[in-house]
Design an enzyme around this catalytic site. Structure first.
Site, mmCIF file in Angstrom:
data_model
loop_
_atom_site.group_PDB
_atom_site.id
_atom_site.type_symbol
_atom_site.label_atom_id
_atom_site.label_comp_id
_atom_site.label_asym_id
_atom_site.label_seq_id
_atom_site.Cartn_x
_atom_site.Cartn_y
_atom_site.Cartn_z
ATOM 1 N N ASP A 14 0.863 -1.181 0.000
ATOM 2 C CA ASP A 14 0.000 0.000 0.000
ATOM 3 C C ASP A 14 0.901 1.233 0.000
ATOM 4 O O ASP A 14 1.506 1.567 1.013
ATOM 5 C CB ASP A 14 -0.904 -0.033 1.236
ATOM 6 C CG ASP A 14 -1.650 1.285 1.483
ATOM 7 O OD1 ASP A 14 -1.790 2.067 0.531
ATOM 8 O OD2 ASP A 14 -2.081 1.500 2.634
ATOM 9 N N GLY A 39 0.896 4.888 0.150
ATOM 10 C CA GLY A 39 0.052 6.024 0.472
ATOM 11 C C GLY A 39 0.706 7.334 0.073
ATOM 12 O O GLY A 39 1.789 7.366 -0.516
ATOM 13 N N ILE A 82 4.594 3.985 3.106
ATOM 14 C CA ILE A 82 4.396 2.754 2.350
ATOM 15 C C ILE A 82 4.321 1.603 3.357
ATOM 16 O O ILE A 82 5.125 1.507 4.289
ATOM 17 C CB ILE A 82 5.520 2.528 1.314
ATOM 18 C CG1 ILE A 82 5.286 1.233 0.537
ATOM 19 C CG2 ILE A 82 6.889 2.541 1.948
ATOM 20 C CD1 ILE A 82 6.177 1.090 -0.689
ATOM 21 N N LYS A 83 3.302 0.734 3.196
ATOM 22 C CA LYS A 83 3.086 -0.397 4.095
ATOM 23 C C LYS A 83 3.094 -1.669 3.261
ATOM 24 O O LYS A 83 2.648 -1.660 2.105
ATOM 25 C CB LYS A 83 1.757 -0.255 4.831
ATOM 26 C CG LYS A 83 1.632 1.011 5.653
ATOM 27 C CD LYS A 83 0.242 1.167 6.247
ATOM 28 C CE LYS A 83 0.018 0.187 7.370
ATOM 29 N NZ LYS A 83 -1.300 0.421 8.048
ATOM 30 N N TYR A 135 -19.515 6.980 -7.730
ATOM 31 C CA TYR A 135 -18.536 8.059 -7.640
ATOM 32 C C TYR A 135 -18.062 8.437 -9.038
ATOM 33 O O TYR A 135 -17.996 7.591 -9.940
ATOM 34 C CB TYR A 135 -17.358 7.594 -6.797
ATOM 35 C CG TYR A 135 -16.753 8.642 -5.899
ATOM 36 C CD1 TYR A 135 -17.467 9.179 -4.837
ATOM 37 C CD2 TYR A 135 -15.445 9.081 -6.088
ATOM 38 C CE1 TYR A 135 -16.904 10.115 -3.995
ATOM 39 C CE2 TYR A 135 -14.868 10.018 -5.256
ATOM 40 C CZ TYR A 135 -15.610 10.544 -4.204
ATOM 41 O OH TYR A 135 -15.048 11.474 -3.378
ATOM 42 N N GLY A 142 -10.017 7.181 -5.033
ATOM 43 C CA GLY A 142 -8.666 6.659 -4.862
ATOM 44 C C GLY A 142 -8.663 5.158 -4.656
ATOM 45 O O GLY A 142 -9.576 4.599 -4.040
ATOM 46 N N ASP A 188 -6.874 3.397 -2.742
ATOM 47 C CA ASP A 188 -6.807 3.026 -1.327
ATOM 48 C C ASP A 188 -8.207 2.984 -0.717
ATOM 49 O O ASP A 188 -8.544 2.062 0.044
ATOM 50 C CB ASP A 188 -5.893 3.984 -0.566
ATOM 51 C CG ASP A 188 -6.274 5.452 -0.719
ATOM 52 O OD1 ASP A 188 -6.987 5.793 -1.693
ATOM 53 O OD2 ASP A 188 -5.842 6.272 0.114
#
Length: 249
Positions: free
Chosen positions: A8, A10, A14-15, A89, A95, A97
């Site tokens: 992920d 972001g 970062i994860k 949407y 996004g 995420d």
């Protein structure tokens, strides 16, 4: 499906996780630096499923750091019912995420859910019992709010490192610009999120659960009056659900 890695990227951090075929987390980490993630995963020989918000350069940096021998499946947003989530949407506006978090919520059951992501921005998304994304709300996160106003108050307010926020909150009126900004952001954002959760429940029903995730989730949870459940790594959980749906290849 085989073991895989999930990433992920972001706006700030970062994860990543490594999971086995049953979904058990084997290893995980968080960093501000893409190279730290790449070093942790490049020798694992696993297919990578990744979501990225922010600049395309961060995607290119990960691809360069990991190397061409490691396949990266970049996940996009699909609002047409793929992975159980439908969305009205605007095209290209949701996004990835936020989409992954919606997928994770839908995978856990059919009940309505409001998802609050407390990150660089604070996002609030509504998911109804039929799996339709009913829209959401956007706010600046506390660090973004600080940075935006500090630039205009530089003679009175110093820049603040993201790790420089106090562990406890003082709600008394500030006796200077820094105190006023810190306490105003804390009370203003928590009050706004409380109101948005209430508003979301008027659209989804009073039985709606609220999940809170993101880098500032623990901080925000301590300021809210509405009941929320902390859910770490919700974006990575959504990535896992997508990888499973695609066969993990």
């Amino acid at each position: 499906m085989p073991d895989c890695a999930l990433i992920d990227i972001g706006s700030t951090r970062i994860k990543w996780q490594r999971r086995d075929a049953a979904g058990h987390v084997l290893d995980e980490g968080t960093s501000l630096a893409i190279d730290d993630c790449a070093q942790a995963l490049k020798d694992a020989g696993l297919a990578i499923w990744a979501a990225r918000v922010g600049s395309p350069e961060r995607q290119a940096a990960l691809e360069d750091a990991v190397g061409a021998a490691v396949p990266i499946h970049w996940v996009g947003t699909h609002g047409g019912g793929r992975y159980g989530v439908r969305s009205d949407y605007a095209e290209g506006q949701l996004g990835v995420d936020r989409f992954c978090a919606l997928v994770a919520a839908r995978a856990e059951g059919p009940g309505p859910c409001v998802l609050v992501d407390a990150g660089t921005a604070i996002t609030v998304d509504l998911l109804d019992a039929e799996g339709r994304h009913r829209g959401g709300y956007l706010l600046p996160g506390r660090q973004l709010g600080w940075d935006s106003l500090q630039a205009r108050l530089a003679d009175r307010v110093a820049p603040r490192d993201p790790g420089g926020w106090p562990a406890t909150h003082d709600s008394t009126p500030g006796l200077g610009s820094e105190q006023g900004l810190e306490r105003g952001l804390t009370l203003g954002l928590s009050g706004a999120v409380d109101r948005l959760i209430v508003e979301a429940r008027t659209h989804l029903g009073n039985d709606t659960v609220c999940w809170l995730h993101g880098g500032d989730a623990s901080w925000l949870a301590g300021q809210l009056t509405e009941f929320v459940t902390l859910r770490e790594n919700l974006v990575l959980e959504g990535l896992w659900q997508i990888a499973r749906a695609e066969g993990g290849s």
